[in-house]
Design a protein around this motif. Structure first.
Motif, PDB file in Angstrom:
ATOM      1  N   UNK A 183       0.680  -1.080  -0.090  1.00  0.00           N
ATOM      2  CA  UNK A 183       0.191  -0.034  -0.062  1.00  0.00           C
ATOM      3  C   UNK A 183       0.759   1.324  -0.089  1.00  0.00           C
ATOM      4  N   UNK A 184       1.918   1.271   0.614  1.00  0.00           N
ATOM      5  CA  UNK A 184       2.923   2.323   0.710  1.00  0.00           C
ATOM      6  C   UNK A 184       3.294   2.787  -0.547  1.00  0.00           C
ATOM      7  N   UNK A 185       4.029   1.540  -1.379  1.00  0.00           N
ATOM      8  CA  UNK A 185       4.365   1.470  -2.672  1.00  0.00           C
ATOM      9  C   UNK A 185       3.369   2.303  -3.565  1.00  0.00           C
ATOM     10  N   UNK A 186       2.002   1.770  -3.316  1.00  0.00           N
ATOM     11  CA  UNK A 186       1.161   2.250  -4.388  1.00  0.00           C
ATOM     12  C   UNK A 186       0.759   3.842  -4.294  1.00  0.00           C
ATOM     13  N   UNK A 187       1.185   4.569  -3.250  1.00  0.00           N
ATOM     14  CA  UNK A 187       1.091   5.982  -3.043  1.00  0.00           C
ATOM     15  C   UNK A 187       2.056   6.681  -3.946  1.00  0.00           C
ATOM     16  N   UNK A 188       3.136   5.948  -4.705  1.00  0.00           N
ATOM     17  CA  UNK A 188       3.990   6.881  -5.457  1.00  0.00           C
ATOM     18  C   UNK A 188       4.638   6.031  -6.758  1.00  0.00           C
ATOM     19  N   UNK A 215      12.161  -8.135   6.843  1.00  0.00           N
ATOM     20  CA  UNK A 215      11.416  -7.573   5.729  1.00  0.00           C
ATOM     21  C   UNK A 215      10.474  -8.372   4.852  1.00  0.00           C
ATOM     22  N   UNK A 216       9.262  -7.387   4.840  1.00  0.00           N
ATOM     23  CA  UNK A 216       8.259  -8.215   4.221  1.00  0.00           C
ATOM     24  C   UNK A 216       8.194  -8.363   2.582  1.00  0.00           C
ATOM     25  N   UNK A 217       7.966  -9.657   2.367  1.00  0.00           N
ATOM     26  CA  UNK A 217       8.027 -10.016   0.474  1.00  0.00           C
ATOM     27  C   UNK A 217       7.082  -9.406  -0.172  1.00  0.00           C
ATOM     28  N   UNK A 218       7.616  -8.335  -1.210  1.00  0.00           N
ATOM     29  CA  UNK A 218       6.813  -7.599  -1.839  1.00  0.00           C
ATOM     30  C   UNK A 218       7.402  -7.422  -3.282  1.00  0.00           C
ATOM     31  N   UNK A 219       6.785  -7.590  -4.360  1.00  0.00           N
ATOM     32  CA  UNK A 219       7.231  -7.289  -5.535  1.00  0.00           C
ATOM     33  C   UNK A 219       5.893  -6.876  -6.530  1.00  0.00           C
ATOM     34  N   UNK A 220       6.139  -6.026  -7.487  1.00  0.00           N
ATOM     35  CA  UNK A 220       5.210  -5.804  -8.383  1.00  0.00           C
ATOM     36  C   UNK A 220       5.682  -5.111  -9.522  1.00  0.00           C
ATOM     37  N   UNK A 221       4.765  -5.197 -10.835  1.00  0.00           N
ATOM     38  CA  UNK A 221       5.446  -4.720 -12.193  1.00  0.00           C
ATOM     39  C   UNK A 221       4.069  -3.646 -12.416  1.00  0.00           C
ATOM     40  N   UNK A 223       2.550  -0.863 -15.366  1.00  0.00           N
ATOM     41  CA  UNK A 223       2.433  -0.613 -16.841  1.00  0.00           C
ATOM     42  C   UNK A 223       2.785   0.864 -17.194  1.00  0.00           C
ATOM     43  N   UNK A 224       3.364   1.176 -18.505  1.00  0.00           N
ATOM     44  CA  UNK A 224       3.328   2.732 -18.727  1.00  0.00           C
ATOM     45  C   UNK A 224       2.216   3.605 -18.439  1.00  0.00           C
ATOM     46  N   UNK A 225       0.877   2.999 -18.366  1.00  0.00           N
ATOM     47  CA  UNK A 225      -0.112   3.667 -18.141  1.00  0.00           C
ATOM     48  C   UNK A 225      -0.561   3.810 -16.530  1.00  0.00           C
ATOM     49  N   UNK A 226       0.498   3.296 -15.552  1.00  0.00           N
ATOM     50  CA  UNK A 226       0.316   3.342 -14.206  1.00  0.00           C
ATOM     51  C   UNK A 226      -0.579   2.281 -13.744  1.00  0.00           C
ATOM     52  N   UNK A 227      -1.053   1.235 -14.371  1.00  0.00           N
ATOM     53  CA  UNK A 227      -2.014   0.108 -13.719  1.00  0.00           C
ATOM     54  C   UNK A 227      -0.804  -0.752 -13.435  1.00  0.00           C
ATOM     55  N   UNK A 228      -1.148  -1.758 -12.320  1.00  0.00           N
ATOM     56  CA  UNK A 228      -0.704  -2.891 -11.984  1.00  0.00           C
ATOM     57  C   UNK A 228      -0.825  -4.045 -12.633  1.00  0.00           C
ATOM     58  N   UNK A 229       0.215  -4.487 -13.408  1.00  0.00           N
ATOM     59  CA  UNK A 229       0.278  -5.807 -14.101  1.00  0.00           C
ATOM     60  C   UNK A 229       0.208  -6.860 -13.360  1.00  0.00           C
ATOM     61  N   UNK A 230       1.197  -6.991 -12.339  1.00  0.00           N
ATOM     62  CA  UNK A 230       1.377  -8.202 -11.314  1.00  0.00           C
ATOM     63  C   UNK A 230       1.829  -7.578 -10.179  1.00  0.00           C
ATOM     64  N   UNK A 231       1.310  -8.315  -9.036  1.00  0.00           N
ATOM     65  CA  UNK A 231       1.973  -7.928  -7.699  1.00  0.00           C
ATOM     66  C   UNK A 231       1.882  -9.419  -6.835  1.00  0.00           C
ATOM     67  N   UNK A 232       2.905  -9.126  -5.757  1.00  0.00           N
ATOM     68  CA  UNK A 232       2.708 -10.184  -4.715  1.00  0.00           C
ATOM     69  C   UNK A 232       3.162  -9.493  -3.463  1.00  0.00           C
ATOM     70  N   UNK A 233       2.372  -9.830  -2.389  1.00  0.00           N
ATOM     71  CA  UNK A 233       2.643  -9.245  -1.133  1.00  0.00           C
ATOM     72  C   UNK A 233       2.396 -10.614  -0.105  1.00  0.00           C
ATOM     73  N   UNK A 234       3.042 -11.003   0.457  1.00  0.00           N
ATOM     74  CA  UNK A 234       3.128 -12.232   1.303  1.00  0.00           C
ATOM     75  C   UNK A 234       4.136 -12.450   2.572  1.00  0.00           C
ATOM     76  N   UNK A 235       4.130 -13.651   3.128  1.00  0.00           N
ATOM     77  CA  UNK A 235       4.893 -13.915   4.298  1.00  0.00           C
ATOM     78  C   UNK A 235       6.231 -14.887   3.602  1.00  0.00           C
ATOM     79  N   UNK A 236       6.288 -15.297   2.415  1.00  0.00           N
ATOM     80  CA  UNK A 236       7.318 -16.281   1.962  1.00  0.00           C
ATOM     81  C   UNK A 236       8.064 -15.644   1.046  1.00  0.00           C
ATOM     82  N   UNK A 237       9.242 -15.972   0.697  1.00  0.00           N
ATOM     83  CA  UNK A 237      10.084 -15.591  -0.374  1.00  0.00           C
ATOM     84  C   UNK A 237       9.370 -15.917  -1.747  1.00  0.00           C
TER      85      UNK A 237
END
Length: 279
Positions: A183-188, A215-221, A223-237
């Protein structure tokens, strides 16, 4: 960007004082990325040496031409994949947060040094004094940033003006839950993509660093339009594998209401108007 590219973002655990073990575990993630057809695999900030803002970082830092970069080059050659990975770099009496690009047949690593240090980092790290050229890999022009760098929009715009197709932002950001971190990343981070017409990929470290940080496991991609194509937020690697479409990037940059960068007026930002001026 002249072709579609598949990237892998690895949110993984790195242990301070276990550089050899971190590299060994990295290889397993690299093999996994290659098995899924990835052209480029990116790891979190300082994943090779582990991240810390206390004296243990002094003991694991090494020169950029040392064993870490040599091993990274070997892994890129052995597995025929481009690798972005981080280490604490020692240069004279300075320590930098560095991110390295190793490519098959390159023979050496390219290096990005962190420009903007978070307040807790300033006692132990030195900031880079200039922005390096973009990295070129897999038909992409890549702007690398490290964690706190992402809070300064001018850096992303500078990279986009100089031709970046993709901004990769590697993090070692402890605390909070994975959902709170996302959610923090989604602000900027969507704004960095939307404003500049570039892909943005981000990945955080995961788990306990063996020295008091988690560290919390988070990753996302994004798009050039600013939309989320894929994301992960969880407890595991986790390894997040995603495709970057060259056609999508071209479409955004041909759209008059989606690509804003060509219409900037940098000359007006630099002017200092007299007090009371209405011009």
């Amino acid at each position: 960007m002249d072709r579609d590219v598949r990237i892998a973002l690895v949110s993984c655990r790195s242990v301070i004082g276990d550089t050899a073990g971190n590299l060994c575990r990295m290889e397993q993630w690299i093999i996994g990325a290659g098995n899924q057809g990835a052209d480029l695999v990116c790891f979190p900030e300082l994943n090779i040496t582990g991240y810390h803002v206390h004296p243990p970082i002094d003991m694991v830092a090494e020169p950029i031409d040392g064993p870490c970069s040599a091993r990274l080059t070997d892994l890129a050659e052995k597995h025929n994949i481009s690798i972005l990975a981080g280490m604490a770099e020692r240069s004279g009496n300075r320590i930098y947060a560095a991110h390295l690009l190793a490519q098959p047949d390159s023979g050496r690593c390219r290096v990005y040094r962190k420009l903007h240090l978070g307040p807790p980092e300033k006692e132990f790290f030195s900031p880079a004094s200039k922005i390096p050229p973009l990295f070129e890999a897999c038909g992409l022009r890549i702007g690398v940033q490290l964690c706190y760098d992402a809070h300064f929009p001018q850096l992303s715009t500078h990279m986009a003006i100089n031709g970046a197709d993709l901004l990769i932002i590697a993090h070692a950001s402890p605390g909070k839950s994975s959902e709170e971190k996302l959610a923090s990343w989604m602000r900027h981070l969507p704004a960095r993509a939307f404003d500049n017409g570039v892909y943005v990929a981000a990945v955080n470290a995961a788990g306990d660093n063996g020295c008091g940080l988690n560290f919390p496991a988070v990753a996302l991609l994004i798009s050039p339009e600013g939309t989320i194509l894929q994301s992960y937020a969880g407890m595991e690697e986790h390894i997040l594998v995603a495709d970057l479409s060259a056609e999508k990037l071209r479409w955004v940059r041909k759209h008059p209401m989606k690509y804003f960068l060509p219409n900037r007026r940098p000359e007006i930002y630099q002017k200092k108007q007299n007090a009371g001026s209405t011009e």
